[in-house]
Motif scaffolding. Structure first.
Motif, short mmCIF file in Angstrom:
data_model
loop_
_atom_site.label_atom_id
_atom_site.label_comp_id
_atom_site.label_asym_id
_atom_site.label_seq_id
_atom_site.Cartn_x
_atom_site.Cartn_y
_atom_site.Cartn_z
N ALA A 10 0.82 -1.20 0.00
CA ALA A 10 0.00 0.00 0.00
C ALA A 10 0.86 1.26 0.00
O ALA A 10 0.49 2.27 -0.60
N LEU A 11 1.99 1.20 0.65
CA LEU A 11 2.79 2.42 0.81
C LEU A 11 3.89 2.55 -0.24
O LEU A 11 4.34 3.66 -0.51
N VAL A 12 4.32 1.45 -0.79
CA VAL A 12 5.45 1.54 -1.73
C VAL A 12 5.08 1.05 -3.13
O VAL A 12 5.13 1.82 -4.10
N THR A 13 4.65 -0.22 -3.24
CA THR A 13 4.44 -0.79 -4.57
C THR A 13 3.35 -0.05 -5.34
O THR A 13 3.59 0.43 -6.46
N ALA A 14 2.16 0.02 -4.76
CA ALA A 14 1.05 0.64 -5.49
C ALA A 14 1.32 2.10 -5.86
O ALA A 14 1.15 2.48 -7.02
N PRO A 15 1.78 2.93 -4.92
CA PRO A 15 2.04 4.33 -5.29
C PRO A 15 3.07 4.47 -6.41
O PRO A 15 2.99 5.39 -7.22
N SER A 16 4.01 3.53 -6.48
CA SER A 16 5.02 3.64 -7.54
C SER A 16 4.38 3.43 -8.91
O SER A 16 4.94 3.79 -9.92
N LYS A 17 3.19 2.83 -8.93
CA LYS A 17 2.47 2.63 -10.20
C LYS A 17 1.37 3.68 -10.36
O LYS A 17 0.55 3.59 -11.27
N GLY A 18 1.30 4.60 -9.43
CA GLY A 18 0.31 5.66 -9.55
C GLY A 18 -1.01 5.37 -8.85
O GLY A 18 -2.00 6.02 -9.12
N PHE A 19 -1.04 4.37 -7.97
CA PHE A 19 -2.29 4.02 -7.30
C PHE A 19 -2.20 4.28 -5.80
O PHE A 19 -1.18 4.04 -5.19
N THR A 20 -3.32 4.73 -5.23
CA THR A 20 -3.41 4.76 -3.79
C THR A 20 -4.19 3.53 -3.36
O THR A 20 -4.91 2.95 -4.18
N LEU A 21 -4.08 3.18 -2.11
CA LEU A 21 -4.77 2.00 -1.62
C LEU A 21 -6.26 2.09 -1.94
O LEU A 21 -6.88 1.12 -2.38
N MET A 22 -6.84 3.26 -1.73
CA MET A 22 -8.28 3.39 -1.89
C MET A 22 -8.72 3.29 -3.35
O MET A 22 -9.89 3.05 -3.62
N ASP A 23 -7.79 3.48 -4.30
CA ASP A 23 -8.15 3.25 -5.70
C ASP A 23 -8.61 1.82 -5.90
O ASP A 23 -9.39 1.51 -6.80
N PHE A 24 -8.10 0.93 -5.07
CA PHE A 24 -8.43 -0.48 -5.23
C PHE A 24 -9.74 -0.85 -4.52
O PHE A 24 -10.22 -1.97 -4.64
N TYR A 25 -10.25 0.05 -3.73
CA TYR A 25 -11.40 -0.32 -2.90
C TYR A 25 -12.62 0.58 -3.06
O TYR A 25 -13.64 0.32 -2.45
N SER A 26 -12.51 1.64 -3.84
CA SER A 26 -13.67 2.52 -3.87
C SER A 26 -14.36 2.48 -5.22
O SER A 26 -13.88 1.89 -6.17
N ASN A 27 -15.46 3.14 -5.31
CA ASN A 27 -16.24 3.29 -6.54
C ASN A 27 -16.71 1.97 -7.13
O ASN A 27 -16.64 1.76 -8.33
N ASN A 28 -17.14 1.07 -6.31
CA ASN A 28 -17.65 -0.18 -6.83
C ASN A 28 -18.60 -0.76 -5.80
O ASN A 28 -18.54 -0.41 -4.63
N PRO A 29 -19.48 -1.65 -6.25
CA PRO A 29 -20.54 -2.11 -5.34
C PRO A 29 -20.09 -3.06 -4.23
O PRO A 29 -20.71 -3.09 -3.18
N ILE A 30 -19.04 -3.85 -4.43
CA ILE A 30 -18.74 -4.80 -3.34
C ILE A 30 -17.34 -4.73 -2.75
O ILE A 30 -17.15 -5.06 -1.60
N TYR A 31 -16.39 -4.33 -3.55
CA TYR A 31 -15.03 -4.41 -3.03
C TYR A 31 -14.65 -3.18 -2.21
O TYR A 31 -13.81 -2.39 -2.60
N GLY A 32 -15.32 -3.03 -1.08
CA GLY A 32 -14.99 -1.93 -0.18
C GLY A 32 -13.78 -2.31 0.67
O GLY A 32 -13.37 -3.48 0.71
N ILE A 33 -13.28 -1.34 1.40
CA ILE A 33 -12.11 -1.59 2.25
C ILE A 33 -12.45 -2.62 3.34
O ILE A 33 -11.57 -3.26 3.90
N TRP A 34 -13.73 -2.82 3.57
CA TRP A 34 -14.16 -3.82 4.57
C TRP A 34 -13.55 -5.19 4.29
O TRP A 34 -13.22 -5.94 5.19
N ILE A 35 -13.37 -5.45 3.00
CA ILE A 35 -12.93 -6.80 2.64
C ILE A 35 -11.51 -7.04 3.17
O ILE A 35 -11.15 -8.13 3.61
N LEU A 36 -10.71 -5.97 3.16
CA LEU A 36 -9.34 -6.07 3.66
C LEU A 36 -9.36 -6.23 5.18
O LEU A 36 -8.62 -7.03 5.75
N ILE A 37 -10.23 -5.44 5.81
CA ILE A 37 -10.32 -5.49 7.29
C ILE A 37 -10.81 -6.86 7.75
O ILE A 37 -10.27 -7.46 8.68
#
Ligand SMILES: Nc1nc2c(c(=O)[nH]1)N[C@H]1C(S)=C(S)[C@@H](COP(=O)(O)OP(=O)(O)OC[C@H]3O[C@@H](n4cnc5c(=O)[nH]c(N)nc54)[C@H](O)[C@@H]3O)O[C@H]1N2
Ligand SMILES: Nc1nc2c(c(=O)[nH]1)N[C@H]1C(S)=C(S)[C@@H](COP(=O)(O)OP(=O)(O)OC[C@H]3O[C@@H](n4cnc5c(=O)[nH]c(N)nc54)[C@H](O)[C@@H]3O)O[C@H]1N2
Ligand code: SF4
Ligand code: SF4
Ligand code: SF4
Ligand code: SF4
Ligand code: SF4
Ligand SMILES: [Mo]
Lengths: 270, 440, 741
Positions: B282-309
């Motif tokens: 979340a802090l190194v790999t994804a940002p180096s590709k231009g993504f924040t953690l929340m890019d992977f979890y928002s704006n969609n019906p099911i894959y909220g951050i809850w799934i990670l928690i």
């Protein structure tokens, strides 16, 4: 570096998005050239085989400041960080897709593919398509099929080949004429040839005399990253090292080619 | 009626009840077979997969089942290599569950590929750089190992065992089982790992991509580790279920607690590694590709951050804590909760690493790809469950799966049976209870 | 038997090796893989030597030169001819999909006679002999009754020898009821004729213009000769020329233009006159042209200065007064500006005064027959057959009043198919006994589809020459299928909007695939069967000799090059250009009762309280909306923001949609005074508020499964609006309302 001899080629494209009109001719020319099948309903674009697909990008602004840009997407013929390490080639378990280091073309061998679709998952450009159905050519349409490209069967993956059969035909012709080298426009893809706007240029990125090289100005020290400030590649930051370059005079379009954090001010393509 | 086939010294339900159970599972199995045949005959258009979403529910089931089947290799490793003797009382069941899981996995793969008749190209034209090639090789070999581990169990059926050939074969196989257990552990290490590698190497998919150690992405190690950690939970869960259904205690409490303890510590260490991996990603790999953690979890019906928690916290940290805490582990209720959470956790992890990978858009102008399975997919995914139930029903009824069953559930034997049982028990004891394989 | 470890291992290894070594498993897997790779139902195309045949594409009026790749006698791919002056190498998606038409399931493969009820689709395959003798019999009967004017003909093409043969047939037969197409090209040519006295095609020198101002013309949506226009627009980047698009919705043209000016739909002519106001007020016009070569300028100026002030124009068009002034200045200060008209693809003629306003704007800056401007082209006039001799029956029949009421105006009396159907509806007694339809599909392309269908059904005998089972052919009593363009000879004069005198040659690259016939040959055969003066008017052995004879000395060159082009035709000087009686450019047109500028704005039909929104059809290059529908490949490119399964998606401004509580992708009911349909909505940031836009070209009920039943035909929702000045259809839209479904 005036003279180029028969060293490895790196065929690639430059697509000028300032010129592309979104007409879709490249899509159809490709389907016609490559015996791409079609179905009654093609409105679900996730089930519609289009080796070349024209995306419509928007700057997301409200009326009347909204702008759009069309972006044609063939297979990007990724080279990866070392030759042949394309996202898809590196994962195919059966070597049914391969990287040709002579041409830089990523091939797809339909008769070897067993349809695991791992390569589709690997490709971030959605350039790969699965034959979910048996291909059917209604009426007598089988008659127009191009013998240079074999029709695919159900259950295999297919994708843009940079019209590899055209390279083969051109090389055969050159061979018969006793030449070792192809002339710049001797091998052109069907989409390049058809585009009514002349938006696509195709050639050898390794050859400084070729227009693609001159326009894109690939930087050999950075895996071919373009030096032309208006040029960009899709998802440059992933290290896919693609051979399709895009040109746009619009900043938002260039930026849409990749992902950036909010903290990263502007698109960084020196 | 069929009591002659039962293991010695145990009681089984009436055959009609048994057949009833079989036929319920059989109907479900049949439904799955219909789905399977449709997929083979008509092709994968019977599913709801598409070119954006090339992996289906059943691929998740495949990975989940392999992770859950991890109990087999890990228990085998502990039993035969590390010599933890108590585990001999549960190893048979672990092997059976593993066998079911792996045969199911192979069946699923045979449905999943577009050209099943060409599947062997994966061996013939193998691309050694592909994680899937590694998976295919190790998976097939390990299935062979599990079969070899399962065969002696079959041969120990009371009637079969009367055949001298079967008896001696089983006997000999038991003697060299350590070799297979070692091989199995080695193979499992690689295929569990390479299944993790399948997603981890996708450098075109920043959600899945992980940094590498040599040629292996972190997910390689995390998958092996998590399979070893959570697999025993599944073994324990199925054992619990079997005990509930049969209404008997089949494995002694100390064995269960031991396995639970090992599992707990494995989960504990795993979850620390997983958290470290997540933080780095979340802090190194994804940002180096231009993504924040929340890019992977928002704006969609099911894959909220809850799934990670849920995956890491609720189904990782919580079961680890329960199982390493002696008091909570000793309490069957909390232990059961931990086991269930663990099973869910590893399934969720596999779900995320297969299906969310497909769903997250990568191109900036792409959208989330959502998918729901067709009935054919659901049927073929449930098919292995039905098949597993059937295999367990039959195996439990006719094979001496649980060595402690007789002791834990004494019955009045008929005199003739007693003699036979004593002979058999003596033979069995000679075979397995002296720990080390006897030299022939 | 005692099994020790050795024998156990031996057994295991031996068994495995034995099985592996036996040929069975290997043979089996090998066979399986081979079989899976050669499923008998996956075709293996026949290979052969590659060669290329050249021809001209006639799938649209573009007239592109094509090179057809052949494998033996089999065409496998259509490419653009690099050495062709019109398209210079490219094609459009329709041309690229051309072979799908050739072999598609909707081809009519043999003459068909209706056996079931009309439109039921039950046919008997009949021979050409039987078909022609039946038709000849019916035609003879008409003449025997002394009513040859009971024969009517609709054609979608009015240039070239095929159209000329049809017209000649009608004249020799004795009927005036020949209805050609009416498009924006026709309106523009009428405007140019009344303003300059020139008869002939009008071209636009887009390749040399430095400022192209398009009044809604879909330069990248199929306007003119599409590939040529695409090239010109795209290469402007190197020439540093500019394109400004006036459009109420961001069409592809607007999207790629240097500037998009959004104005209320249907007010393009008003904007042109508003610009004229500024140009005149600031004396930015070409003094020399106005003073020496123009007439009627003062009257024009008076009206423009009084009625078309920037404020007034802003009120109507919605463009800010400053924008109007800026446009005017930019246009008049450009070196080689050109203004274009014809909305979208130019399928609808529009108000005549609108075309006139745009021609006047070009004239103000002196942009007539200058580099980069509007071009008056000499008519190639190569069809110079002697007039057919009419027998008394024909003479009398030709005197009968036309069924479309054309000729009711001294100057403008266009024969429009809409008017024909309108007249029939008003007066059923005027129904023709026989209607022939060639290269047209009125049941799809004409406005108010439902009414056209009803009227068409009342015609007793309908003959179609269509190569495809289109909507009109499906209602026919007899189908005499024409060859497809790749199977036939044909002259293709004057690609729409091309700036040079030009005739393309379409020629067969493949032998007729089915039992079809060239329509020219069918007409010659029919004439022979009718004998007498009609046969005498058609003395040619067949169409090919007719074409060859007609083209005369041009023929050999055309056969060789594929086209004829008058490269010598240089711009004519203004001194001799104008053929009006004044010899000057007539700002207000010749023979007009009054200056035409009052009727420049045709309002959308309908009551604005019941229908608060405005419905506008729009053209897209990926959808063919003319007489020939989309090929499967074209439909495949249609995005899911236009068609979702069978449902059409309409575009509506996000804010407007909010007012009607419409959400993205949701169903809605769209109603106009002419009809009501269910649609899905796409909330757009690229369309003016208050509009609902729908693509043309969908909603076919005929053709094949790849086209039929998808979406809605805009003509179901829109009726023709008669331009009071010319009688042309000027409907650019209609009032509408949309409600959540
Ligand atoms: N269904 C079906 N099966 C067939 C046939 C058929 O027509 N239909 N034909 C049969 C016959 S006659 C034959 S000979 C075989 C042909 O079988 P193959 O020769 O195995 O397959 P083709 O697709 O015909 O041959 C061209 C292949 O080259 C691949 N290619 C593209 N680019 C490259 C590249 O850069 N490098 C390399 N190395 N390859 C590239 C193409 O993807 C394509 O798969 O198939 C047989 N099986
Ligand atoms: N790239 C690209 N370019 C295109 C197209 C495309 O899809 N893509 N479409 C092409 C098509 S299909 C065409 S034909 C052209 C337009 O070119 P046209 O040759 O004009 O097309 P048609 O549809 O044949 O006729 C158009 C007009 O004729 C009138 N009409 C229709 N039916 C009849 C009739 O029965 N009788 C008479 N007298 N008139 C009739 C209608 O009012 C209509 O406005 O645009 C073409 N341009
Ligand atoms: S053919 Fe050319 S202009 Fe048309 S969409 Fe493709 S690249 Fe763009
Ligand atoms: S674009 Fe996709 S399919 Fe093409 S080479 Fe790259 S990863 Fe492979
Ligand atoms: S689907 Fe075919 S090409 Fe793709 S990875 Fe699997 S075998 Fe290789
Ligand atoms: S290069 Fe060839 S295969 Fe690729 S998109 Fe273009 S036409 Fe299709
Ligand atoms: S623009 Fe018209 S003439 Fe040219 S290729 Fe397309 S359909 Fe044919
Ligand atoms: Mo048409």
């Amino acid at each position: 570096m005036k003279h180029v001899d028969s060293k490895a080629k790196k065929y690639g494209m430059v697509i000028d998005l300032d010129k592309c009109t979104g007409c879709g001719t490249c899509m159809v020319a490709c389907m016609a050239e490559n015996n791409v099948p079609f179905k009654k309903d093609e409105t679900d674009k996730r089930l519609s085989i289009t080796w070349m697909r024209v995306f419509k990008l928007t700057n997301g602004k409200p009326y009347p400041d909204n702008e759009i840009c069309y972006l044609p997407r063939p297979c990007q013929h990724c080279e990866g960080q070392h030759t042949g390490h394309s996202p898809c080639v590196s994962v195919c378990p059966a070597t049914a897709t391969d990287y040709d280091s002579e041409t830089g073309i990523v091939s797809q061998i339909y008769t070897r593919c067993f349809g695991c679709r791992y390569c589709m998952g690997a490709c971030p450009y959605h350039a790969r398509y699965f034959n979910w159905w048996d291909p059917v050519w209604p009426g007598e349409m089988e008659k127009y099929l191009n013998p240079d490209v074999s029709p695919r069967m159900r259950g295999v993956v297919e994708k843009c080949s940079f019209c590899y059969h055209r390279a083969q035909l051109a090389m055969e012709k050159a061979h018969v004429e006793g030449r070792k080298e192809l002339k710049e426009k001797e091998y052109q893809t069907a989409c390049t040839q058809a585009c009514p706007a002349g938006a696509i240029v195709f050639g050898d990125l390794n050859n400084p005399e070729h227009e693609v090289h001159q326009v894109a100005q690939p930087d050999p020290h950075h895996h071919g990253r373009p030096k032309n400030p208006n040029a960009f590649r899709l998802l440059e930051r992933l290290g896919t090292n693609t051979k399709v370059y895009y040109l746009s005079s619009r900043e938002w379009v260039r930026r849409a080619g990749d992902n950036y954090l909010d903290s990263e001010g502007s698109a960084s393509h020196e | 009626m069929d009591s002659a086939l039962w293991p010695i010294g145990v009681k089984r339900c009436h055959i009609s009840k048994f057949l009833m159970g079989l036929s319920i599972a059989g109907v479900v199995l049949l439904w799955g077979v219909v789905g399977l045949i449709l997929c083979w005959v008509k092709g994968l258009n019977q599913t709801h997969m598409n070119d954006y979403y090339g992996f289906a529910l059943w691929i998740w089931a495949d990975l989940a089942v392999i992770a859950l089947g991890g109990g087999a290799f890990f228990t085998g490793l502990l039993r035969y290599i590390f010599g933890i003797r108590e585990l001999k009382n549960i190893i048979n069941y672990a092997v059976l569950i593993g066998f079911i899981c792996y045969s199911s996995a192979l069946l699923i793969l045979a449905i999943d590929v577009g050209q099943p008749l060409r599947s062997w190209f994966i061996f013939w034209h193998a691309n050694v750089h592909s994680m899937l090639t590694e998976v295919a090789f190790c998976l097939s070999c390990y299935f062979g190992v599990l079969t070899i581990e399962y065969i002696p169990l079959i041969l120990e059926n009371r009637q079969l065992n009367k055949v001298p050939f079967a008896h001696h074969l089983a006997h000999n196989m038991h003697h060299i089982m350590a070799v297979f257990a070692a091989t199995g552990a080695f193979l499992s290490f690689f295929h569990q790992g390479s299944l993790g590698g399948v997603a981890g190497v996708l450098f075109g998919r920043p959600f899945a991509y992980r940094e590498h150690i040599l040629i292996w992405p972190y997910t390689f190690f995390l998958f092996t580790w998590s399979a070893a950690a959570y697999g025993p939970c599944f073994t324990l869960l199925i054992t619990w279920l079997t005990e509930k259904i049969s209404g008997k205690q089949l494995v002694k409490e100390n064995v269960k607690q031991l396995l639970a303890k090992i599992s707990g510590w494995m989960i504990f260490t795993y979850i620390i590694a997983k958290i470290a991996d997540t933080v780095y990603w979340a802090l190194v790999t994804a940002p180096s590709k231009g993504f924040t953690l929340m890019d992977f979890y928002s704006n969609n019906p099911i894959y909220g951050i809850w799934i990670l928690i849920v995956e890491i916290g609720v189904c990782g940290v919580v079961p680890a804590w329960i199982l390493v805490t002696p008091r909570l582990r000793a309490n069957p209720k909390t232990r059961l909760i931990a086991i269930i959470l663990g099973v869910i956790g590893v399934c969720l992890n596999r779900w995320v690493m297969v299906l969310q990978v497909m769903a997250v858009p990568v191109l900036s102008f792409d959208t989330w790809a959502m998918y729901y399975p067709s009935w054919q997919e659901v049927a073929t995914t449930i098919l292995p469950v039905a098949y597993g139930v059937i295999l367990i029903l039959i195996s439990y009824r006719y094979l001496p799966i649980f060595p402690q069953e007789v002791e834990l559930n004494p019955i009045e034997p008929s005199p003739s049976e007693t003699v036979e049982a004593m002979n058999d028990a003596a033979a069995e004891d000679a075979m397995v209870s002296n720990g080390e394989p006897a030299t022939a | 038997m005692k099994v020790d470890r050795r024998s156990f291992l031996a057994f295991g290894v031996g068994g495995a090796a034995g099985t592996a070594l036996s040929p069975l498993p290997w043979k089996l897997t090998d066979d399986l893989s081979i079989w899976s790779q050669r499923w008998p139902w996956v075709p293996i195309p026949k290979d052969g030597e590659i060669r290329y045949e050249t021809s001209t594409c006639t799938l649209c009026p573009g007239g592109c030169g094509i090179a057809v790749r052949m494998i033996g006698e089999r065409p496998v791919k259509i490419e653009g001819r690099k050495d062709h002056p019109v398209n210079q190498g490219g094609v459009c998606l329709r041309g690229a999909a051309g072979l799908q038409y050739l072999y598609g399931p909707s081809r009519v493969r043999t003459p068909l006679k209706r056996v079931g009820k009309r439109g039921q689709g039950q046919w008997a395959r009949i021979s050409w002999e039987a078909a022609l003798s039946e038709l000849a019999g019916k035609l003879k009967a008409l003449r025997n009754d002394g009513h040859p004017e009971g024969l009517a003909c609709i054609t979608g093409k009015d240039r070239g020898t095929v159209a000329a043969l049809l017209k000649r047939f009608m004249t020799a037969f004795g009927t005036p009821n020949y209805f050609g197409p009416a498009t924006s090209t026709h309106a523009l040519e009428t405007a140019v004729r009344t303003m300059t006295g020139q008869e002939g095609p009008v071209g636009f020198d887009l390749e040399h213009s430095d400022l192209v101002l398009s009044f809604g013309s879909g330069l990248l949506d199929g306007w003119g000769s599409p590939v040529r226009v695409f090239k010109a627009v795209s290469h402007r980047i190197e020439r540093h020329a500019e394109v400004i698009q006036v459009d109420s919705r961001m069409s592809n043209t607007a999207a790629r233009a240097d500037r998009w000016i959004a104005i209320n739909p249907g007010t393009e002519g008003v904007l042109a006159l508003g610009m004229a106001h500024v140009i005149i007020a600031k004396s930015l016009y070409n003094q020399q042209f106005i003073n020496q070569f123009a007439a009627g300028f003062d009257a024009f100026k008076k009206i423009v200065m009084a009625d078309f002030t920037p404020d007034a124009v802003a009120g109507i068009t919605g463009a800010a007064p400053g924008v109007i002034a800026e446009l005017a200045e930019k246009f008049s200060q450009a070196k080689r500006p050109v203004a274009l008209c014809g909305r979208g693809r130019g399928m609808v003629p529009g108000a005549l005064s609108e075309s006139m306003a745009v021609v006047a704007l070009n004239a103000l800056v002196g942009g007539i027959n200058q580099d980069g401007g509007l071009r008056l082209l000499p008519d190639p006039a190569y069809i110079s057959w002697p007039e057919p001799v009419m027998d008394p029956v024909a003479l009398k029949g030709n005197q009968a009043p036309r069924l479309d009421g054309a000729g009711d105006h001294p100057v403008f009396s266009p024969a429009t198919p809409n008017r024909f159907f309108d007249q029939l509806r008003e007066n059923a007694a005027r129904t023709p006994a026989i209607l022939m339809v060639a290269e047209a599909n009125p049941l799809y392309t004409l406005r108010d589809t439902q009414a056209v269908e009803k009227t068409l059904k009342q015609i007793p005998y309908l003959v179609s020459f269509s190569s495809f089972m289109d909507e009109t052919a499906r209602q026919a009593d007899l189908i005499l299928p024409n060859h497809m363009f790749l199977e036939r000879f044909e002259d293709v004069p004057s690609p729409a909007g091309f700036s040079r005198p030009f005739i393309g040659l379409s020629r067969p690259v493949v032998a007729a695939s089915y039992n079809t016939r060239h329509i020219g040959d069918t007409l010659i055969d029919l004439a022979r069967r009718l004998k007498g003066s009609i046969a005498a008017a058609f003395r040619w052995t067949n169409y090919e000799t007719c074409l060859k004879e007609t083209l005369g000395r041009k023929w050999d060159g055309m056969l060789k090059n594929g086209y004829w082009m008058n490269t010598a035709a240089s711009p004519v000087s203004w001194n001799t250009l104008f053929k009006t009686r004044s010899g000057r450019f007539e700002f207000n047109g010749e023979d007009m009762a009054a200056p035409p500028w009052k009727s420049i704005h045709v309002a959308a039909a309908g009551d604005s309280s019941a229908f608060p929104l405005v419905f506008v059809p729009y053209d897209s290059i990926r959808l063919a909306s003319g007489s020939v529908g989309n090929a499967p490949f074209m439909t495949k490119t249609v995005p899911d923001t236009v068609l979702i399964k069978e449902e059409i998606v309409v575009e509506i401004n996000r804010e407007t949609a909010g007012r009607y509580h419409l959400a993205e992708g949701k169903k809605a009911t769209l109603a106009t005074p002419r009809g009501q349909v269910t649609v899905r909505v796409h909330l757009s940031d690229r369309i003016m508020p208050g509009l609902v836009a729908m693509p043309t070209g969908l909603g076919h009920t005929a053709y094949d499964d790849f086209l039929a039943g998808k979406g809605v035909n805009v003509n179901q929702l829109i009726g023709p609006a008669k331009d009071p000045l010319s009688g042309y259809d000027a409907a650019w839209g209609i009032r509408a309302k949309i409600t959540k479904a």
